[in-house]
Design a protein around this motif. Structure first.
Motif, mmCIF file in Angstrom:
data_model
loop_
_atom_site.group_PDB
_atom_site.id
_atom_site.type_symbol
_atom_site.label_atom_id
_atom_site.label_comp_id
_atom_site.label_asym_id
_atom_site.label_seq_id
_atom_site.Cartn_x
_atom_site.Cartn_y
_atom_site.Cartn_z
ATOM 1 N N GLU A 182 1.020 -1.262 0.029
ATOM 2 C CA GLU A 182 -0.098 0.087 0.090
ATOM 3 C C GLU A 182 0.689 1.219 0.104
ATOM 4 O O GLU A 182 0.507 1.992 -0.841
ATOM 5 C CB GLU A 182 -1.074 -0.136 1.242
ATOM 6 C CG GLU A 182 -1.966 1.168 1.070
ATOM 7 C CD GLU A 182 -2.758 1.074 2.234
ATOM 8 O OE1 GLU A 182 -3.903 1.278 2.313
ATOM 9 O OE2 GLU A 182 -1.992 1.348 3.545
ATOM 10 N N ARG A 238 2.405 1.901 -3.370
ATOM 11 C CA ARG A 238 1.563 2.755 -4.309
ATOM 12 C C ARG A 238 1.177 4.151 -3.898
ATOM 13 O O ARG A 238 1.313 5.101 -4.646
ATOM 14 C CB ARG A 238 0.004 2.205 -4.249
ATOM 15 C CG ARG A 238 -0.576 1.496 -5.492
ATOM 16 C CD ARG A 238 -1.800 0.901 -5.134
ATOM 17 N NE ARG A 238 -2.696 1.722 -4.458
ATOM 18 C CZ ARG A 238 -3.651 2.756 -4.874
ATOM 19 N NH1 ARG A 238 -3.483 2.848 -6.269
ATOM 20 N NH2 ARG A 238 -4.355 3.250 -4.246
ATOM 21 N N GLU A 239 1.273 4.487 -2.473
ATOM 22 C CA GLU A 239 1.270 5.752 -2.136
ATOM 23 C C GLU A 239 2.588 6.745 -2.438
ATOM 24 O O GLU A 239 2.185 7.524 -3.196
ATOM 25 C CB GLU A 239 1.035 5.606 -0.512
ATOM 26 C CG GLU A 239 1.087 7.260 0.047
ATOM 27 C CD GLU A 239 1.480 7.436 1.487
ATOM 28 O OE1 GLU A 239 1.215 6.259 2.206
ATOM 29 O OE2 GLU A 239 2.033 8.372 1.965
ATOM 30 N N ILE A 275 2.006 7.561 -6.357
ATOM 31 C CA ILE A 275 1.264 8.479 -6.432
ATOM 32 C C ILE A 275 1.741 9.835 -6.196
ATOM 33 O O ILE A 275 1.949 10.826 -6.900
ATOM 34 C CB ILE A 275 -0.069 8.406 -5.555
ATOM 35 C CG1 ILE A 275 -0.984 7.272 -6.024
ATOM 36 C CG2 ILE A 275 -0.928 9.641 -5.580
ATOM 37 C CD1 ILE A 275 -2.084 6.793 -5.239
ATOM 38 N N ARG A 276 2.650 9.772 -5.028
ATOM 39 C CA ARG A 276 3.157 11.281 -4.663
ATOM 40 C C ARG A 276 4.151 11.651 -5.821
ATOM 41 O O ARG A 276 4.452 12.842 -6.051
ATOM 42 C CB ARG A 276 3.859 11.118 -3.229
ATOM 43 C CG ARG A 276 3.039 10.901 -2.023
ATOM 44 C CD ARG A 276 3.358 10.907 -0.674
ATOM 45 N NE ARG A 276 2.434 10.586 0.283
ATOM 46 C CZ ARG A 276 1.673 11.585 0.936
ATOM 47 N NH1 ARG A 276 1.931 12.823 0.541
ATOM 48 N NH2 ARG A 276 0.908 11.309 1.578
ATOM 49 N N LEU A 277 5.088 10.532 -5.844
ATOM 50 C CA LEU A 277 6.026 10.784 -7.172
ATOM 51 C C LEU A 277 5.577 11.275 -8.482
ATOM 52 O O LEU A 277 5.888 12.181 -9.101
ATOM 53 C CB LEU A 277 6.880 9.479 -7.421
ATOM 54 C CG LEU A 277 7.784 9.096 -6.321
ATOM 55 C CD1 LEU A 277 8.494 7.723 -6.623
ATOM 56 C CD2 LEU A 277 8.968 9.918 -5.892
ATOM 57 N N ALA A 278 4.414 10.555 -8.918
ATOM 58 C CA ALA A 278 3.655 10.977 -10.000
ATOM 59 C C ALA A 278 3.181 12.546 -10.010
ATOM 60 O O ALA A 278 3.033 13.069 -10.993
ATOM 61 C CB ALA A 278 2.450 10.147 -10.262
ATOM 62 N N VAL A 330 9.694 12.517 -0.345
ATOM 63 C CA VAL A 330 9.158 11.165 0.151
ATOM 64 C C VAL A 330 9.701 10.521 1.162
ATOM 65 O O VAL A 330 9.322 10.027 2.153
ATOM 66 C CB VAL A 330 8.887 10.386 -1.297
ATOM 67 C CG1 VAL A 330 8.152 8.964 -0.812
ATOM 68 C CG2 VAL A 330 8.085 11.005 -2.089
ATOM 69 N N LEU A 389 3.778 2.458 -9.021
ATOM 70 C CA LEU A 389 2.101 2.293 -8.950
ATOM 71 C C LEU A 389 1.656 1.134 -9.483
ATOM 72 O O LEU A 389 0.529 0.614 -9.120
ATOM 73 C CB LEU A 389 1.668 3.477 -10.146
ATOM 74 C CG LEU A 389 1.683 5.000 -9.732
ATOM 75 C CD1 LEU A 389 1.259 5.764 -10.871
ATOM 76 C CD2 LEU A 389 0.450 5.165 -8.558
#
Ligand SMILES: Nc1ncnc2c1ncn2[C@@H]1O[C@H](COP(=O)(O)OP(=O)(O)OP(=O)(O)O)[C@@H](O)[C@H]1O
Ligand SMILES: [Mg+2]
Lengths: 403, 242
Positions: A306, A309-310, A313-316, A324, A400
Motif C-alpha cells: 500500500e 502505491r502511495e 502517487i506522490r512521485l507521479a 518522500v 504504481l
C-alpha cells in the motif's frame, strides 16, 4: 517545504490509526517489559543485600551440628556449646569486635490484658553490637544484671506495639512464662527480613536469666561473633574452627560437629542468586523486546504494498524522492519515539507498582532504559524507512504498478 | 531549467516525439511496446489517442507525462529533452506543468476527496487556506461539491474518476494527460466529463491528451491519433466538439 513534509507525515500517522497504533504497541511492550523486569530485579538485589547487611555483614554464626545439609540434620547428635566455648573464642581469637553466646525459647508475653506469643533470646550486650541492633529507648543491661541473672528485658518493636500500643514500655513489668520481668529498653525496628520473618518479634534478656529461670539448662544454642572492620571473616572462621575442633577433641579423620557460617558468604550467595534472577528477567524482557521488534517489522512489511502505491502517487504528482523519503523517515521516527516514550512511562509505572507490591526499593537503571528505547526506536525506523526508501527509488510507474 | 510558458499562439509545439521506442524487459523476454513514435502536439491542442488494447497507448502516455523515459529516440517538452533530465528535474516538471489522470484512479486510500485533490498543491507549497479553496473549486468543477470529506472507499467509480480529474487540474497544469478518463462511466456521465475537458481546453487553454476507446468521446477532441502495435497508424483532424 520541510514543514510541509512534517505536516504530511503527521497526517499519514493520524490517517493510519491501526497501523500506527500497532507499530507503537510493539515498541511500548518491548520497552515497558525490559524496564519493568530489570528495575524490579535490581530492586530485589539491592533489597536482599541491604537486609543481610542489617544483620551485620561481618558477622559469623557458630552452631553445633554439621553444616547445614538439610533441615536439622545431624544436629541432635552433636554436643551443645557451653558458655566456656564463647569465652574461649573471645579470649583466644584476635580481631573480634564482639562475641555473643545465645540461647532462647518461645514463650507467651503478657501485659495487662494483652497477650503475645514471641521468642526470648538470652545473651549479653554484645548481641546488640554483633547483630547491629540499636536502642530506641531505655538502656542496655548492666554488668550486675548480667552476672546475677536479673529479671530485666529489652523488647523488640513488634512486642512493644502488641503489648503497649502507644505507651512507653520502659520501666513497666511484663510476664514471661512464670517470671515477671522489668522492661529496661526497647529496640529500633528492622522490619521484615528477606526471608519473610519479623525480625522485631523477640525479647532480649540476660543469658544467665534465660538459662536458669526459663530454659533450665546451661547450654547455649549458638554463638554470634563479629569481626573488627578490616579483619578477614574467612580468617576468623578458620581460627574458630581450629579452636572448636581442639576443644571438642575431634580427631583428624572426624568431620566438624559444628559449623561456622560467614554472613559475608551468605551475602555473596544471595545477591549472586538475585542477580542471576535479574539476568533471567532481563533475558525474558529482551525476548519481548525482540518480539515487539518483529511485530513492528511485520506491520511495516505488510503495509509495504500500500505504501509503495502511495509513494508512486506522490512521485507521479510531483514529489521529489527526498521529500518522500523525509516524510517516511519522520513518520517512522515520530512513531518510534512516541512508542518509546509511552513504553518508558508505562515501564516505570509498572516497575513502581511491582516494587511496592514486592516491597523492594525502586532503582531506575538509566542505561537499560536508554538501550530499550534506542533498540526499539531503531527497529521502528529501520523497518519503517527502508522499504519506503526502496519504493522511492523506483520509477513512479513501477511503484504504481506494485502488486 | 525549463523555459517559462510561452503563451497561446506560440507556434512551437509543447510536445515533440522523434523516433521514440520503449522496450520492457531484456533479452528474449523483451517486449517492444513502442516502436518508433513521431508526434507533435501544439499548445492548446486537444488530442484523442485511440487504438486496440496493448497497442502502447498507456506506455506512450507515461512517457509524455514524464513518468517514464524512452528507450531510444527523443522527447522534448517545451523544447527541453526530458530523457536528459534527472529524476528530481522530471518531478519538478510534473509538479509545475503536468496533470495526470490514471487509467486506475490512483487516489490515496483513507484520504478524503478534498485532501486527495490538495496533494499536488502541497508539493507546490501553496499556503493551506488557499490550497483548500482551490481544491474545493476543483471538486466543484467536476460536480462533486458536498463530497469533499468522503474517502475513495465511500465514492462510486465515476466519482473517484472525477476526484482524480479534479486532482489533475487543480494546479492549472499546462498539459493534462488522461488515460481513459471515462472508462468507468456510463455514457451520460462520460459526456459530462467530456464537456468538462472541452471547457478546460477551450476556456483555460489547457492542452489535453486523452486515451479513449470510444469514438463518441474521441469526437470531442480536435485531433485523433490512432495507435497500432506500437506505432502511429493514422492521424486525423476532427471537426472539434462544436
Ligand atoms: N511494465 C511492463 N512490463 C512489461 N510489459 C509491459 C509493461 N507495460 C506494458 N507492457 C506491454 O506493453 C504493451 C503495451 O501496453 P500498454 O499498457 O501501453 O497498452 P494500452 O494500449 O494502454 O492497452 P489498454 O488499452 O489495454 O490500456 C503490452 O503488450 C503490454 O503487455
Ligand atoms: Mg492503457
Amino acid at each position: 517545504m520541510f514543514l510541509e513534509t512534517i505536516f504530511i507525515a503527521m497526517r499519514e500517522i493520524r490517517r493510519n490509526v491501526m497501523r500506527s497504533s500497532l507499530t507503537i504497541l510493539g515498541i511500548v511492550i518491548g520497552v515497558a517489559a525490559v524496564i519493568t523486569m530489570v528495575t524490579v530485579g535490581d530492586g530485589a538485589t539491592r533489597q536482599v543485600a541491604s537486609e543481610i547487611s542489617s544483620l551485620g555483614s561481618n558477622m559469623l554464626d557458630v552452631r553445633p551440628g554439621q553444616s547445614f545439609r538439610g533441615p536439622g540434620g545431624t544436629r541432635s547428635g552433636a554436643p551443645m556449646f557451653k558458655i566456656a566455648d564463647a569465652e574461649a573464642i573471645e579470649r583466644d581469637i584476635g580481631g573480634l569486635a564482639g562475641v555473643a553466646p545465645i540461647t532462647g525459647k518461645s514463650v507467651q508475653a503478657i501485659y495487662g490484658n494483652e497477650n503475645w506469643s514471641t521468642n526470648i533470646t538470652g545473651s549479653t550486650n554484645s548481641f546488640l553490637q554483633v547483630r547491629n541492633w540499636a536502642l530506641s529507648g531505655g538502656r542496655q543491661f548492666t554488668d550486675g544484671e548480667l552476672r546475677s541473672g536479673a529479671a530485666v528485658c529489652i523488647i523488640g518493636a513488634t512486642i512493644r506495639k502488641q503489648l503497649f500500643g502507644e505507651q512507653d514500655p520502659v520501666g513497666r513489668t511484663i510476664r514471661l512464662e512464670k517470671i515477671s520481668c522489668q522492661v529496661i529498653g526497647e529496640l529500633k525496628s528492622k522490619g521484615q527480613s528477606g526471608f519473610g520473618t519479623d525480625q522485631d518479634d523477640f525479647v532480649l534478656m540476660p543469658l544467665r536469666t534465660v538459662q536458669r529461670r526459663i530454659v533450665g539448662k546451661n547450654d547455649i544454642f549458638s554463638i554470634s561473633v563479629s569481626a573488627k572492620d578490616g579483619i578477614s571473616t574467612e580468617r576468623v572462621k578458620e581460627d574458630i574452627e581450629r579452636l572448636l575442633r581442639e576443644r571438642r577433641h575431634l580427631g583428624k579423620k572426624e568431620d566438624d560437629d559444628f559449623n561456622v557460617r560467614d554472613m559475608q558468604e551468605i551475602v555473596k550467595t544471595l545477591t549472586g542468586t538475585t542477580r542471576l534472577l535479574t539476568g533471567l528477567l532481563g533475558a525474558v524482557a529482551a525476548v519481548s523486546l525482540l518480539v515487539g521488534g518483529i511485530g513492528i517489522m511485520n506491520i511495516m512489511l505488510v503495509s509495504v504494498t500500500e505504501r509503495t502505491r502511495e509513494i508512486g502517487i506522490r512521485l507521479a504528482i510531483g514529489a521529489m524522492e527526498k521529500q518522500v523519503l523525509m516524510q517516511f523517515l519522520i513518520e517512522a521516527v515520530v512513531l518510534s519515539c512516541f512508542g518509546g516514550i509511552i513504553g518508558i512511562i508505562l515501564g516505570i509505572a509498572a516497575a513502581a507498582a511491582g516494587a511496592s507490591a514486592l516491597k523492594v526499593p525502586l532503582i531506575l537503571n538509566i542505561g537499560i532504559i536508554i538501550i530499550a528505547f534506542v533498540f526499539s526506536a531503531a527497529v521502528g525506523v529501520v523497518f519503517g524507512f527502508f522499504p519506503a526508501r526502496k519504493a522511492a527509488l523506483l520509477d513512479p510507474i513501477e511503484a504504481l504498478r506494485h502488486e | 531549467m525549463i523555459a517559462p510558458a510561452s503563451g497561446i499562439g506560440d507556434m512551437n509545439p509543447v510536445i515533440e516525439l522523434d523516433g521514440v521506442t520503449r522496450v520492457y524487459g531484456t533479452g528474449t523476454a523483451a517486449v517492444s511496446a513502442l516502436q518508433g513514435i513521431d508526434l507533435r502536439i501544439d499548445h492548446g491542442d486537444f488530442v484523442a489517442v485511440m487504438g486496440p488494447s496493448g497497442s502502447g497507448k498507456s506506455t506512450c502516455m507515461n512517457i509524455l507525462g514524464c513518468l517514464d523515459t524512452p528507450s531510444s529516440g527523443t522527447y522534448r517538452f517545451k523544447g527541453v529533452e526530458v530523457g536528459k533530465l534527472s529524476r528530481d528535474q522530471r518531478a519538478l516538471l510534473r509538479r509545475h506543468y503536468l496533470g495526470f489522470v490514471f487509467q486506475g484512479f490512483n487516489l490515496l486510500n483513507r484520504t478524503s476527496a478534498l485532501e486527495n485533490v490538495e496533494l499536488p498543491l502541497i508539493y507546490r507549497g501553496t499556503p493551506a487556506t488557499e490550497r483548500r479553496e482551490m481544491a474545493r473549486k476543483a471538486l466543484a468543477a467536476v460536480g462533486l461539491n458536498g463530497w469533499e470529506t468522503h474517502t475513495p472507499a465511500e465514492l462510486s467509480g465515476g466519482q473517484q474518476q472525477r476526484v482524480a480529474i479534479a486532482r489533475a487540474i487543480v494546479a492549472s497544469p499546462e498539459v493534462l494527460f488522461a488515460d481513459e478518463p471515462t472508462g468507468n462511466l456510463d455514457s451520460a456521465r462520460s459526456r459530462e466529463i467530456m464537456e468538462l475537458m472541452t471547457v478546460f481546453n477551450r476556456d483555460l487553454g489547457i492542452t489535453i491528451v486523452m486515451v479513449t476507446h470510444d469514438a463518441v468521446m474521441a469526437a470531442y477532441a480536435r485531433r485523433i491519433v490512432r495507435f497500432m502495435d506500437g506505432i502511429i497508424d493514422k492521424e486525423e483532424k476532427n471537426g472539434g466538439a462544436e
